[in-house]
Design a protein around this motif. Structure first.
Motif, mmCIF file in Angstrom:
data_model
loop_
_atom_site.group_PDB
_atom_site.id
_atom_site.type_symbol
_atom_site.label_atom_id
_atom_site.label_comp_id
_atom_site.label_asym_id
_atom_site.label_seq_id
_atom_site.Cartn_x
_atom_site.Cartn_y
_atom_site.Cartn_z
ATOM 1 N N GLU A 150 -8.431 -53.812 -46.522
ATOM 2 C CA GLU A 150 -7.001 -53.569 -46.331
ATOM 3 C C GLU A 150 -6.799 -52.143 -45.842
ATOM 4 O O GLU A 150 -7.438 -51.204 -46.313
ATOM 5 C CB GLU A 150 -6.281 -53.771 -47.659
ATOM 6 C CG GLU A 150 -4.792 -53.586 -47.573
ATOM 7 C CD GLU A 150 -4.127 -53.820 -48.919
ATOM 8 O OE1 GLU A 150 -2.936 -53.527 -49.023
ATOM 9 O OE2 GLU A 150 -4.804 -54.286 -49.837
ATOM 10 N N ILE A 151 -5.886 -51.938 -44.924
ATOM 11 C CA ILE A 151 -5.591 -50.609 -44.406
ATOM 12 C C ILE A 151 -4.430 -50.054 -45.210
ATOM 13 O O ILE A 151 -3.333 -50.617 -45.234
ATOM 14 C CB ILE A 151 -5.242 -50.659 -42.905
ATOM 15 C CG1 ILE A 151 -6.426 -51.219 -42.127
ATOM 16 C CG2 ILE A 151 -4.847 -49.289 -42.402
ATOM 17 C CD1 ILE A 151 -6.133 -51.473 -40.671
ATOM 18 N N SER B 155 -12.901 -73.079 -30.534
ATOM 19 C CA SER B 155 -12.326 -73.826 -31.652
ATOM 20 C C SER B 155 -11.536 -72.913 -32.572
ATOM 21 O O SER B 155 -10.575 -73.346 -33.198
ATOM 22 C CB SER B 155 -13.418 -74.544 -32.432
ATOM 23 O OG SER B 155 -14.223 -73.622 -33.126
ATOM 24 N N SER B 156 -11.915 -71.644 -32.656
ATOM 25 C CA SER B 156 -11.162 -70.723 -33.508
ATOM 26 C C SER B 156 -9.812 -70.372 -32.885
ATOM 27 O O SER B 156 -8.882 -70.002 -33.595
ATOM 28 C CB SER B 156 -11.958 -69.451 -33.764
ATOM 29 O OG SER B 156 -12.027 -68.665 -32.601
ATOM 30 N N LEU B 157 -9.676 -70.491 -31.578
ATOM 31 C CA LEU B 157 -8.394 -70.200 -30.928
ATOM 32 C C LEU B 157 -7.364 -71.300 -31.168
ATOM 33 O O LEU B 157 -6.172 -71.064 -31.044
ATOM 34 C CB LEU B 157 -8.600 -70.026 -29.422
ATOM 35 C CG LEU B 157 -9.363 -68.794 -28.982
ATOM 36 C CD1 LEU B 157 -9.535 -68.814 -27.470
ATOM 37 C CD2 LEU B 157 -8.673 -67.532 -29.422
ATOM 38 N N LYS B 158 -7.823 -72.496 -31.523
ATOM 39 C CA LYS B 158 -6.921 -73.624 -31.711
ATOM 40 C C LYS B 158 -6.231 -73.612 -33.073
ATOM 41 O O LYS B 158 -5.349 -74.419 -33.314
ATOM 42 C CB LYS B 158 -7.688 -74.934 -31.535
ATOM 43 C CG LYS B 158 -8.187 -75.136 -30.122
ATOM 44 C CD LYS B 158 -8.966 -76.405 -29.993
ATOM 45 C CE LYS B 158 -9.495 -76.549 -28.577
ATOM 46 N NZ LYS B 158 -10.308 -77.736 -28.412
ATOM 47 N N LYS B 159 -6.607 -72.702 -33.965
ATOM 48 C CA LYS B 159 -5.994 -72.646 -35.285
ATOM 49 C C LYS B 159 -4.562 -72.146 -35.168
ATOM 50 O O LYS B 159 -4.251 -71.255 -34.383
ATOM 51 C CB LYS B 159 -6.781 -71.731 -36.211
ATOM 52 C CG LYS B 159 -8.145 -72.282 -36.568
ATOM 53 C CD LYS B 159 -8.834 -71.372 -37.539
ATOM 54 C CE LYS B 159 -10.203 -71.926 -37.900
ATOM 55 N NZ LYS B 159 -10.910 -71.023 -38.798
ATOM 56 N N ASP B 160 -3.681 -72.718 -35.978
ATOM 57 C CA ASP B 160 -2.280 -72.319 -35.949
ATOM 58 C C ASP B 160 -2.039 -71.018 -36.707
ATOM 59 O O ASP B 160 -1.251 -70.185 -36.288
ATOM 60 C CB ASP B 160 -1.404 -73.427 -36.546
ATOM 61 C CG ASP B 160 -1.384 -74.658 -35.663
ATOM 62 O OD1 ASP B 160 -1.610 -74.504 -34.453
ATOM 63 O OD2 ASP B 160 -1.148 -75.752 -36.196
ATOM 64 N N GLU B 161 -2.703 -70.843 -37.839
ATOM 65 C CA GLU B 161 -2.478 -69.671 -38.668
ATOM 66 C C GLU B 161 -3.734 -68.803 -38.687
ATOM 67 O O GLU B 161 -4.843 -69.291 -38.624
ATOM 68 C CB GLU B 161 -2.155 -70.099 -40.093
ATOM 69 C CG GLU B 161 -0.857 -70.857 -40.210
ATOM 70 C CD GLU B 161 -0.563 -71.250 -41.652
ATOM 71 O OE1 GLU B 161 -1.290 -70.806 -42.549
ATOM 72 O OE2 GLU B 161 0.391 -71.989 -41.857
ATOM 73 N N ILE B 162 -3.500 -67.499 -38.812
ATOM 74 C CA ILE B 162 -4.605 -66.566 -38.915
ATOM 75 C C ILE B 162 -4.670 -66.107 -40.363
ATOM 76 O O ILE B 162 -3.664 -65.677 -40.942
ATOM 77 C CB ILE B 162 -4.396 -65.356 -37.983
ATOM 78 C CG1 ILE B 162 -4.344 -65.818 -36.528
ATOM 79 C CG2 ILE B 162 -5.500 -64.330 -38.188
ATOM 80 C CD1 ILE B 162 -4.001 -64.714 -35.558
ATOM 81 N N ASP B 163 -5.838 -66.183 -40.959
ATOM 82 C CA ASP B 163 -6.028 -65.760 -42.336
ATOM 83 C C ASP B 163 -6.438 -64.293 -42.338
ATOM 84 O O ASP B 163 -7.581 -63.948 -42.097
ATOM 85 C CB ASP B 163 -7.106 -66.618 -43.006
ATOM 86 C CG ASP B 163 -7.249 -66.290 -44.469
ATOM 87 O OD1 ASP B 163 -6.342 -65.654 -45.038
ATOM 88 O OD2 ASP B 163 -8.275 -66.689 -45.050
ATOM 89 N N PHE B 164 -5.459 -63.403 -42.594
ATOM 90 C CA PHE B 164 -5.733 -61.979 -42.561
ATOM 91 C C PHE B 164 -6.506 -61.499 -43.782
ATOM 92 O O PHE B 164 -7.071 -60.417 -43.767
ATOM 93 C CB PHE B 164 -4.422 -61.188 -42.439
ATOM 94 C CG PHE B 164 -3.781 -61.334 -41.093
ATOM 95 C CD1 PHE B 164 -4.300 -60.692 -39.990
ATOM 96 C CD2 PHE B 164 -2.667 -62.127 -40.925
ATOM 97 C CE1 PHE B 164 -3.713 -60.827 -38.748
ATOM 98 C CE2 PHE B 164 -2.080 -62.273 -39.691
ATOM 99 C CZ PHE B 164 -2.603 -61.614 -38.595
ATOM 100 N N ASP B 165 -6.541 -62.282 -44.841
ATOM 101 C CA ASP B 165 -7.261 -61.876 -46.055
ATOM 102 C C ASP B 165 -8.766 -61.843 -45.829
ATOM 103 O O ASP B 165 -9.468 -61.043 -46.446
ATOM 104 C CB ASP B 165 -6.928 -62.812 -47.212
ATOM 105 C CG ASP B 165 -5.480 -62.693 -47.632
ATOM 106 O OD1 ASP B 165 -4.918 -61.586 -47.467
ATOM 107 O OD2 ASP B 165 -4.917 -63.691 -48.114
ATOM 108 N N SER B 166 -9.279 -62.685 -44.973
ATOM 109 C CA SER B 166 -10.719 -62.731 -44.757
ATOM 110 C C SER B 166 -11.168 -61.854 -43.583
ATOM 111 O O SER B 166 -12.317 -61.905 -43.185
ATOM 112 C CB SER B 166 -11.147 -64.171 -44.507
ATOM 113 O OG SER B 166 -10.590 -64.621 -43.290
ATOM 114 N N MET B 167 -10.275 -61.052 -43.035
ATOM 115 C CA MET B 167 -10.630 -60.261 -41.857
ATOM 116 C C MET B 167 -11.292 -58.927 -42.198
ATOM 117 O O MET B 167 -11.871 -58.298 -41.341
ATOM 118 C CB MET B 167 -9.395 -60.020 -40.999
ATOM 119 C CG MET B 167 -8.892 -61.269 -40.339
ATOM 120 S SD MET B 167 -7.525 -60.976 -39.261
ATOM 121 C CE MET B 167 -8.357 -60.420 -37.812
#
Length: 69
Positions: free
Chosen positions: A59-60, A44-56
């Motif tokens: 920050e590098i 189900s997580s693969l079906k998302k259109d956008e990836i939320d990089f803030d919650s990953m």
């Protein structure tokens, strides 16, 4: 006295059977359920259109200083 001993042996037997059932459930049933649920969540997580990089994660940030300083 005999009834008390019989009741004690029956309760020990029931404790043994329930312990065996919990052991079987923890080694056989629960891992299969976890695998099935985790696979569904991953699909189900693969079906998302956008990836939320803030919650990953953190920050590098590139390192600006040179080695001599």
């Amino acid at each position: 006295m005999k009834k008390e001993k019989k009741r004690c042996s029956v309760s020990k037997f029931l404790m043994f059977v329930s312990g065996a059932a919990l052991t079987v459930a923890s080694f056989v049933v629960i891992p299969q359920l976890l695998e099935k649920c985790s696979n569904k969540m991953y699909k189900s997580s693969l079906k998302k259109d956008e990836i939320d990089f803030d919650s990953m994660g953190p920050e590098i940030v590139p390192h600006d200083k040179k080695e001599g300083e």
